[in-house]
Design a protein around this motif. Structure first.
Motif, mmCIF file in Angstrom:
data_model
loop_
_atom_site.group_PDB
_atom_site.id
_atom_site.type_symbol
_atom_site.label_atom_id
_atom_site.label_comp_id
_atom_site.label_asym_id
_atom_site.label_seq_id
_atom_site.Cartn_x
_atom_site.Cartn_y
_atom_site.Cartn_z
ATOM 1 N N GLU A 120 0.827 -1.205 0.000
ATOM 2 C CA GLU A 120 0.000 0.000 0.000
ATOM 3 C C GLU A 120 0.862 1.255 0.000
ATOM 4 O OE1 GLU A 120 -3.813 -1.897 2.465
ATOM 5 O OE2 GLU A 120 -2.384 -0.549 3.469
ATOM 6 N N ALA A 121 1.930 1.234 0.764
ATOM 7 C CA ALA A 121 2.818 2.394 0.824
ATOM 8 C C ALA A 121 3.457 2.658 -0.533
ATOM 9 C CB ALA A 121 3.889 2.172 1.887
ATOM 10 N N GLU A 122 3.872 1.591 -1.193
ATOM 11 C CA GLU A 122 4.476 1.724 -2.519
ATOM 12 C C GLU A 122 3.465 2.257 -3.524
ATOM 13 O OE1 GLU A 122 7.292 1.487 -5.577
ATOM 14 O OE2 GLU A 122 7.576 1.282 -3.409
ATOM 15 N N ARG A 123 2.266 1.735 -3.462
ATOM 16 C CA ARG A 123 1.221 2.100 -4.426
ATOM 17 C C ARG A 123 0.678 3.516 -4.194
ATOM 18 N NH1 ARG A 123 -1.710 -1.950 -3.479
ATOM 19 N NH2 ARG A 123 -3.245 -0.999 -2.089
ATOM 20 N N GLU A 124 0.544 3.900 -2.930
ATOM 21 C CA GLU A 124 -0.109 5.163 -2.603
ATOM 22 C C GLU A 124 0.857 6.282 -2.201
ATOM 23 O OE1 GLU A 124 -3.365 4.574 0.164
ATOM 24 O OE2 GLU A 124 -3.456 2.449 -0.403
ATOM 25 N N GLY A 125 2.149 5.987 -2.180
ATOM 26 C CA GLY A 125 3.119 7.004 -1.799
ATOM 27 C C GLY A 125 3.064 7.368 -0.324
ATOM 28 N N ILE A 126 2.747 6.391 0.523
ATOM 29 C CA ILE A 126 2.697 6.617 1.967
ATOM 30 C C ILE A 126 4.108 6.464 2.546
ATOM 31 C CG2 ILE A 126 1.735 5.819 4.157
ATOM 32 C CD1 ILE A 126 -0.593 4.629 2.510
ATOM 33 N N PRO A 127 4.591 7.459 3.272
ATOM 34 C CA PRO A 127 5.945 7.346 3.833
ATOM 35 C C PRO A 127 5.999 6.357 4.988
ATOM 36 C CG PRO A 127 4.904 9.360 4.597
ATOM 37 C CD PRO A 127 3.956 8.749 3.606
ATOM 38 N N ILE A 128 6.796 5.304 4.847
ATOM 39 C CA ILE A 128 7.027 4.346 5.929
ATOM 40 C C ILE A 128 8.525 4.132 6.072
ATOM 41 C CG2 ILE A 128 4.816 3.171 5.584
ATOM 42 C CD1 ILE A 128 6.375 0.892 4.202
ATOM 43 N N VAL A 129 8.932 3.546 7.183
ATOM 44 C CA VAL A 129 10.371 3.336 7.405
ATOM 45 C C VAL A 129 10.935 2.189 6.577
ATOM 46 C CG1 VAL A 129 10.297 4.311 9.732
ATOM 47 C CG2 VAL A 129 9.997 1.836 9.413
ATOM 48 N N GLU A 130 10.056 1.336 6.032
ATOM 49 C CA GLU A 130 10.459 0.208 5.188
ATOM 50 C C GLU A 130 11.136 -0.897 6.014
ATOM 51 O OE1 GLU A 130 12.553 1.838 1.811
ATOM 52 O OE2 GLU A 130 10.772 2.904 1.122
ATOM 53 N N PRO A 131 11.294 -2.091 5.418
ATOM 54 C CA PRO A 131 11.685 -3.284 6.198
ATOM 55 C C PRO A 131 13.023 -3.207 6.932
ATOM 56 C CG PRO A 131 10.794 -3.923 4.064
ATOM 57 C CD PRO A 131 10.942 -2.443 4.031
ATOM 58 N N HIS A 132 14.082 -2.705 6.274
ATOM 59 C CA HIS A 132 15.388 -2.710 6.937
ATOM 60 C C HIS A 132 15.381 -1.858 8.198
ATOM 61 C CE1 HIS A 132 16.488 -3.960 2.832
ATOM 62 N NE2 HIS A 132 17.431 -4.651 3.438
ATOM 63 N N GLU A 133 14.824 -0.657 8.080
ATOM 64 C CA GLU A 133 14.780 0.216 9.244
ATOM 65 C C GLU A 133 13.780 -0.301 10.270
ATOM 66 O OE1 GLU A 133 14.194 4.933 10.357
ATOM 67 O OE2 GLU A 133 14.426 4.329 8.265
ATOM 68 N N GLY A 134 12.690 -0.881 9.807
ATOM 69 C CA GLY A 134 11.732 -1.477 10.725
ATOM 70 C C GLY A 134 12.379 -2.559 11.566
ATOM 71 N N GLY B 40 4.272 10.747 15.031
ATOM 72 C CA GLY B 40 4.020 10.527 13.611
ATOM 73 C C GLY B 40 3.727 9.074 13.314
ATOM 74 N N ALA B 41 2.458 8.687 13.436
ATOM 75 C CA ALA B 41 2.096 7.275 13.256
ATOM 76 C C ALA B 41 1.945 6.877 11.800
ATOM 77 C CB ALA B 41 0.785 6.977 13.991
ATOM 78 N N ALA B 42 1.506 7.829 10.949
ATOM 79 C CA ALA B 42 1.101 7.497 9.570
ATOM 80 C C ALA B 42 0.078 6.363 9.627
ATOM 81 C CB ALA B 42 2.305 7.175 8.706
ATOM 82 N N THR B 43 0.342 5.247 8.963
ATOM 83 C CA THR B 43 -0.634 4.145 8.991
ATOM 84 C C THR B 43 -0.243 3.033 9.968
ATOM 85 O OG1 THR B 43 0.450 3.116 7.080
ATOM 86 C CG2 THR B 43 -1.427 4.575 6.626
ATOM 87 N N GLY B 44 0.762 3.284 10.805
ATOM 88 C CA GLY B 44 1.094 2.350 11.875
ATOM 89 C C GLY B 44 2.220 1.372 11.588
ATOM 90 N N TYR B 45 2.898 1.506 10.462
ATOM 91 C CA TYR B 45 3.929 0.534 10.079
ATOM 92 C C TYR B 45 5.077 0.498 11.097
ATOM 93 C CZ TYR B 45 7.305 -1.942 7.107
ATOM 94 O OH TYR B 45 8.219 -2.844 6.610
ATOM 95 N N SER B 46 5.669 1.657 11.367
ATOM 96 C CA SER B 46 6.782 1.670 12.328
ATOM 97 C C SER B 46 6.304 1.314 13.724
ATOM 98 C CB SER B 46 7.460 3.047 12.338
ATOM 99 O OG SER B 46 6.518 4.077 12.599
#
Length: 214
Positions: free
Chosen positions: A31-45, A64-70
């Motif tokens: 979803e982040a890739e498709r919608e341009g949502i800023p997330i920390v991504e797997p390595h940083e997670g 800064g929760a965004a959609t809750g990934y981090s």
């Protein structure tokens, strides 16, 4: 020795080393890739998860929760701890709550829909770890410094203070826009703060990691 340049081939190699994510995180990444949502991504997670686990942190604060990934990565590192996180965007806050619930963390995550700085001023709790993911959003360096002060007032000795986007895509070297100026101010403050010992890790867009002295 200089930090190695991460080429596409090296990035693909690193991607293969990150543990496979569960269905919730995998969906959020898509979803982040498709919608341009800023997330920390797997390595940083994964790094956040490990740092929380190593620190044995149980009470997490996030700006800064965004959609809750981090937040999911952070919470999973606590082994049953709690997360207090701020998000002003209502739609993202609702998605974050749904994602926390789907990940089985709904009862552990308190999401506050309010400005993080003004919200912190009313928050009396103490925390073991804090992640600031709003350096690109704060309106000024003064607000950035105020956020750091408020976070530090709520962190115990031995706690972690972390911030995402600590390199601001390299713009931090000669900051011209407000985002880069915020990052530069944050990095300088943390590096010189008498209560902190810190380092910036060049992972993704940079992660600042500081420990509050005992």
């Amino acid at each position: 020795m200089r930090t190695v340049e991460v080429t596409d081939d090296l990035q693909a190699y690193l991607d293969r080393l990150v543990p496979k994510r569960d269905a919730v995180l995998a969906r959020m990444e898509e979803e982040a890739e498709r919608e341009g949502i800023p997330i920390v991504e797997p390595h940083e997670g994964m790094l956040l998860y490990l740092l929380v686990k190593i620190a044995r942190a149980k009470r997490i604060l996030e700006l800064g929760a965004a959609t809750g990934y981090s937040g999911i990565w952070l919470l999973r590192g606590t082994d049953g701890g709690t997360l207090t996180t701020f998000e002003v965007d209502h739609k993202r806050a609702e998605r974050a709550r749904a994602n926390f619930a789907e990940a089985g963390l709904g009862k552990q995550a308190l999401l506050l829909e309010q400005d993080a700085v003004s919200g912190l001023e009313k928050l009396d709790e103490r925390f073991d770890t804090c992640l600031i993911d709003l350096l690109n959003v704060f309106p000024s360096e003064d607000v950035t410094r105020r956020a750091v002060e408020l976070c530090l007032e709520r962190l115990e000795g031995g706690a972690l203070l972390m911030a995402d986007n600590a390199l601001r895509q390299g713009e931090v070297i000669a900051p011209k826009n407000q985002q880069a100026k915020n990052v530069a101010a944050y990095n300088q403050l943390v590096a010189n703060h008498p209560r902190l010992e810190s380092v910036v890790i060049p992972i993704r867009d940079g992660l600042s990691v500081a420990r509050v002295k005992d």
